[in-house]
Design a protein around this motif. Structure first.
Motif, PDB file in Angstrom:
ATOM      1  N   PHE A 138     -26.543  47.674  99.294  1.00 29.68           N
ATOM      2  CA  PHE A 138     -25.301  47.198  99.896  1.00 29.68           C
ATOM      3  C   PHE A 138     -24.101  48.010  99.409  1.00 29.68           C
ATOM      4  N   ARG A 139     -24.129  48.397  98.130  1.00 26.50           N
ATOM      5  CA  ARG A 139     -23.025  49.180  97.570  1.00 26.50           C
ATOM      6  C   ARG A 139     -22.950  50.554  98.211  1.00 26.50           C
ATOM      7  N   VAL A 140     -24.085  51.207  98.364  1.00 29.31           N
ATOM      8  CA  VAL A 140     -24.106  52.563  98.903  1.00 29.31           C
ATOM      9  C   VAL A 140     -23.738  52.590 100.382  1.00 29.31           C
ATOM     10  N   ASN A 141     -24.197  51.589 101.126  1.00 24.95           N
ATOM     11  CA  ASN A 141     -23.997  51.598 102.574  1.00 24.95           C
ATOM     12  C   ASN A 141     -22.715  50.907 103.027  1.00 24.95           C
ATOM     13  N   TRP A 142     -22.286  49.864 102.321  1.00 21.99           N
ATOM     14  CA  TRP A 142     -21.127  49.095 102.794  1.00 21.99           C
ATOM     15  C   TRP A 142     -20.050  48.894 101.724  1.00 21.99           C
ATOM     16  N   LYS A 143     -20.165  49.630 100.617  1.00 21.51           N
ATOM     17  CA  LYS A 143     -19.139  49.615  99.571  1.00 21.51           C
ATOM     18  C   LYS A 143     -18.857  48.212  99.015  1.00 21.51           C
ATOM     19  N   THR A 144     -19.875  47.374  98.936  1.00 20.51           N
ATOM     20  CA  THR A 144     -19.689  46.046  98.343  1.00 20.51           C
ATOM     21  C   THR A 144     -19.452  46.195  96.841  1.00 20.51           C
ATOM     22  N   ASN A 145     -18.889  45.175  96.231  1.00 17.92           N
ATOM     23  CA  ASN A 145     -18.592  45.199  94.802  1.00 17.92           C
ATOM     24  C   ASN A 145     -19.870  44.915  94.018  1.00 17.92           C
ATOM     25  N   GLU A 146     -20.402  45.942  93.355  1.00 14.29           N
ATOM     26  CA  GLU A 146     -21.690  45.793  92.666  1.00 14.29           C
ATOM     27  C   GLU A 146     -21.603  44.874  91.453  1.00 14.29           C
ATOM     28  N   THR A 147     -20.423  44.757  90.848  1.00 10.76           N
ATOM     29  CA  THR A 147     -20.275  43.841  89.715  1.00 10.76           C
ATOM     30  C   THR A 147     -20.592  42.415  90.142  1.00 10.76           C
ATOM     31  N   ILE A 148     -20.089  42.035  91.314  1.00  8.33           N
ATOM     32  CA  ILE A 148     -20.314  40.676  91.820  1.00  8.33           C
ATOM     33  C   ILE A 148     -21.753  40.507  92.300  1.00  8.33           C
ATOM     34  N   THR A 149     -22.251  41.468  93.074  1.00  8.95           N
ATOM     35  CA  THR A 149     -23.587  41.306  93.662  1.00  8.95           C
ATOM     36  C   THR A 149     -24.689  41.320  92.602  1.00  8.95           C
ATOM     37  N   THR A 150     -24.579  42.217  91.609  1.00 12.18           N
ATOM     38  CA  THR A 150     -25.616  42.235  90.568  1.00 12.18           C
ATOM     39  C   THR A 150     -25.558  40.963  89.729  1.00 12.18           C
ATOM     40  N   LEU A 151     -24.328  40.467  89.489  1.00 13.22           N
ATOM     41  CA  LEU A 151     -24.175  39.229  88.737  1.00 13.22           C
ATOM     42  C   LEU A 151     -24.782  38.053  89.501  1.00 13.22           C
ATOM     43  N   MET A 152     -24.548  37.978  90.802  1.00 12.51           N
ATOM     44  CA  MET A 152     -25.087  36.883  91.604  1.00 12.51           C
ATOM     45  C   MET A 152     -26.618  36.947  91.687  1.00 12.51           C
ATOM     46  N   MET A 153     -27.156  38.155  91.648  1.00  9.70           N
ATOM     47  CA  MET A 153     -28.616  38.307  91.662  1.00  9.70           C
ATOM     48  C   MET A 153     -29.245  37.684  90.419  1.00  9.70           C
ATOM     49  N   ASN A 154     -28.491  37.641  89.315  1.00  6.37           N
ATOM     50  CA  ASN A 154     -28.976  36.973  88.097  1.00  6.37           C
ATOM     51  C   ASN A 154     -29.253  35.498  88.373  1.00  6.37           C
ATOM     52  N   TYR A 155     -28.323  34.849  89.060  1.00  2.79           N
ATOM     53  CA  TYR A 155     -28.456  33.413  89.328  1.00  2.79           C
ATOM     54  C   TYR A 155     -29.589  33.137  90.315  1.00  2.79           C
ATOM     55  N   ILE A 156     -29.762  34.038  91.269  1.00  2.00           N
ATOM     56  CA  ILE A 156     -30.872  33.873  92.216  1.00  2.00           C
ATOM     57  C   ILE A 156     -32.203  33.950  91.472  1.00  2.00           C
ATOM     58  N   ALA A 157     -32.324  34.929  90.579  1.00  2.00           N
ATOM     59  CA  ALA A 157     -33.555  35.077  89.790  1.00  2.00           C
ATOM     60  C   ALA A 157     -33.780  33.856  88.923  1.00  2.00           C
ATOM     61  N   LEU A 158     -32.719  33.369  88.277  1.00  3.39           N
ATOM     62  CA  LEU A 158     -32.829  32.204  87.401  1.00  3.39           C
ATOM     63  C   LEU A 158     -33.312  30.983  88.170  1.00  3.39           C
ATOM     64  N   LYS A 159     -32.722  30.733  89.322  1.00  2.00           N
ATOM     65  CA  LYS A 159     -33.110  29.563  90.109  1.00  2.00           C
ATOM     66  C   LYS A 159     -34.520  29.714  90.678  1.00  2.00           C
ATOM     67  N   PHE A 160     -34.900  30.938  90.974  1.00  6.94           N
ATOM     68  CA  PHE A 160     -36.257  31.177  91.486  1.00  6.94           C
ATOM     69  C   PHE A 160     -37.299  30.867  90.407  1.00  6.94           C
ATOM     70  N   ILE A 161     -37.054  31.340  89.178  1.00 11.98           N
ATOM     71  CA  ILE A 161     -37.984  31.060  88.076  1.00 11.98           C
ATOM     72  C   ILE A 161     -37.994  29.565  87.761  1.00 11.98           C
ATOM     73  N   THR A 162     -36.819  28.920  87.838  1.00 12.62           N
ATOM     74  CA  THR A 162     -36.739  27.467  87.622  1.00 12.62           C
ATOM     75  C   THR A 162     -37.589  26.735  88.654  1.00 12.62           C
ATOM     76  N   TYR A 163     -37.513  27.180  89.902  1.00 12.14           N
ATOM     77  CA  TYR A 163     -38.320  26.581  90.971  1.00 12.14           C
ATOM     78  C   TYR A 163     -39.812  26.709  90.667  1.00 12.14           C
ATOM     79  N   LEU A 164     -40.227  27.882  90.210  1.00 12.50           N
ATOM     80  CA  LEU A 164     -41.643  28.086  89.882  1.00 12.50           C
ATOM     81  C   LEU A 164     -42.052  27.205  88.705  1.00 12.50           C
ATOM     82  N   GLN A 165     -41.174  27.110  87.706  1.00 16.78           N
ATOM     83  CA  GLN A 165     -41.488  26.362  86.492  1.00 16.78           C
ATOM     84  C   GLN A 165     -41.611  24.865  86.754  1.00 16.78           C
ATOM     85  N   TYR A 166     -40.796  24.354  87.673  1.00 15.59           N
ATOM     86  CA  TYR A 166     -40.821  22.930  87.980  1.00 15.59           C
ATOM     87  C   TYR A 166     -41.643  22.616  89.224  1.00 15.59           C
ATOM     88  N   GLY A 167     -42.083  23.655  89.930  1.00 15.93           N
ATOM     89  CA  GLY A 167     -42.771  23.452  91.188  1.00 15.93           C
ATOM     90  C   GLY A 167     -44.177  24.019  91.235  1.00 15.93           C
TER      91      GLY A 167
END
Length: 358
Positions: A138-167
């Motif tokens: 997204f950063r290379v093609n549409w100049k999105t702010n990588e600080t925000i997107t990489t940070l948000m990807m942390n939360y997606i990963a965390l919630k995904f692992i939480t889902y696996l752990q409880y599910g």
């Protein structure tokens, strides 16, 4: 009277070392005042911290074990930082690397140990790399702010692992406790000198990253892109391809840290798998000035600070918050010293030439 900041064009190693030492001394003085308020002997506390980190073979092993994920993650994010791509997603990339390793370990627990570990490593590399590739695309093609997107990807990963752990991956034999089953012995990294071989992997990666960034064409291209994209274009560098490849590599290395933590330390996958290494690695990378070899020393020293602070918490019965204040104060001054290494502070009054302060 005005204060001006002037960027240093160059600074000698001796001068930068003097600034860092001064910062450490000031940090120790400030922490000593805090310890005195708690009615503790600062000299005794500092001595105990050193003993807690290096005072016995066991303590040394624990410090090295804590340093391994810091070093590998710092090496990973440093590749992105070299290109001025602010990869704040080390936490998520470590988690997804651990997920990739767990995916194989839990599916094929009886596979031959060498083959299983190799496949786990490859899977961790792929998943960690993909997790960094997504925001970089997204950063290379549409100049999105990588600080925000990489940070948000942390939360997606965390919630995904939480889902696996409880599910779906919840261990049915854990009597209702939300945990993922432990890995088989075949999925556990062996030890060398009483420490899992992650320390050998970390050193090898450090050497390879150093060679990659300083002695290869791709490493040169990454540096050029980081200095100036216009210069890179003028030089004929394919910015998109180089950036995407480098950022996949950045996440892939962080994924290796996840593989090691899951296989050798936790022996399973959980939401606590990173231990904050992805965030701390950012500090380690900058303190080492993005130098792969220097990161080995910095990661060990930082791990010693963490291990020693935990040790004095038990030895002196101080609360965890007080131990964290010790860590953060020392870290604050050390990081602050980097500002004075990069900039000169000058005082200037009207009609008079600026006077250098630092």
């Amino acid at each position: 009277m005005m204060i001006r900041l002037v960027k240093r064009s160059d600074i000698s190693n001796r001068k930068s070392m003097q600034i860092r030492i001064a910062a450490i001394v000031l940090a120790l003085i400030v922490v000593s005042v805090f310890l005195a308020i708690l009615k503790l002997n600062p000299a005794m506390v500092y001595t105990t911290m050193i003993q807690g980190a290096f005072g016995s073979p066991y303590n040394v092993r624990q410090t090295i074990i804590n340093a391994i994920p810091l070093l590998i993650s710092a090496l990973g994010v440093s590749i992105a930082f070299k290109m001025k791509f602010w990869n704040i997603g080390g936490e998520g990339q470590i988690m997804m690397g651990a997920f990739g390793a767990a995916l194989v370990a839990l599916k094929f627990p009886d596979m031959s140990k060498p083959i299983l570990l190799i496949i786990m490593l490859i899977s961790a590399i792929v998943f960690g790399g993909i997790w960094a590739f997504i925001p970089s695309f997204f950063r290379v093609n549409w100049k999105t702010n990588e600080t925000i997107t990489t940070l948000m990807m942390n939360y997606i990963a965390l919630k995904f692992i939480t889902y696996l752990q409880y599910g779906p991956w919840k261990d049915k034999a854990a009597l209702g406790f939300p945990k993922i089953p432990n890995f088989s012995d075949n999925a556990t990294l062996p030890e060398v000198f009483g420490i899992h071989i992650g320390w050998i992997i970390a050193i090898i990666i450090a050497i390879l990253v150093y060679i990659y960034l300083n002695h290869t064409k791709k490493g040169y291209e990454i540096s050029v892109i980081g200095e100036s994209e216009n210069t890179a274009i003028y030089s004929g560098i394919n910015i998109k391809r180089t950036a995407l490849g480098a950022l996949f590599l950045s996440g892939a290395i962080c994924g290796v840290a996840g593989f090691i933590q899951a296989s050798a330390v936790s022996h399973t996958l959980s939401v606590e798998i990173t231990g904050g290494a992805g965030n701390t690695a950012i500090i380690v990378a900058w303190l080492a000035n993005l130098n792969a070899i220097a990161m080995i020393v910095v990661s060990v020293l930082f791990a010693a600070l963490l291990t020693g602070a935990s040790f004095i918490q038990t030895a002196f019965g101080i609360p965890q918050s007080a131990a964290l204040i010790l860590q953060s104060t020392i870290l604050f001054f050390v990081l602050g010293s980097e500002f004075f290494i990069r900039f000169k502070v000058k005082l200037a009054s009207k009609g008079k030439k600026a006077e250098e302060v630092a």
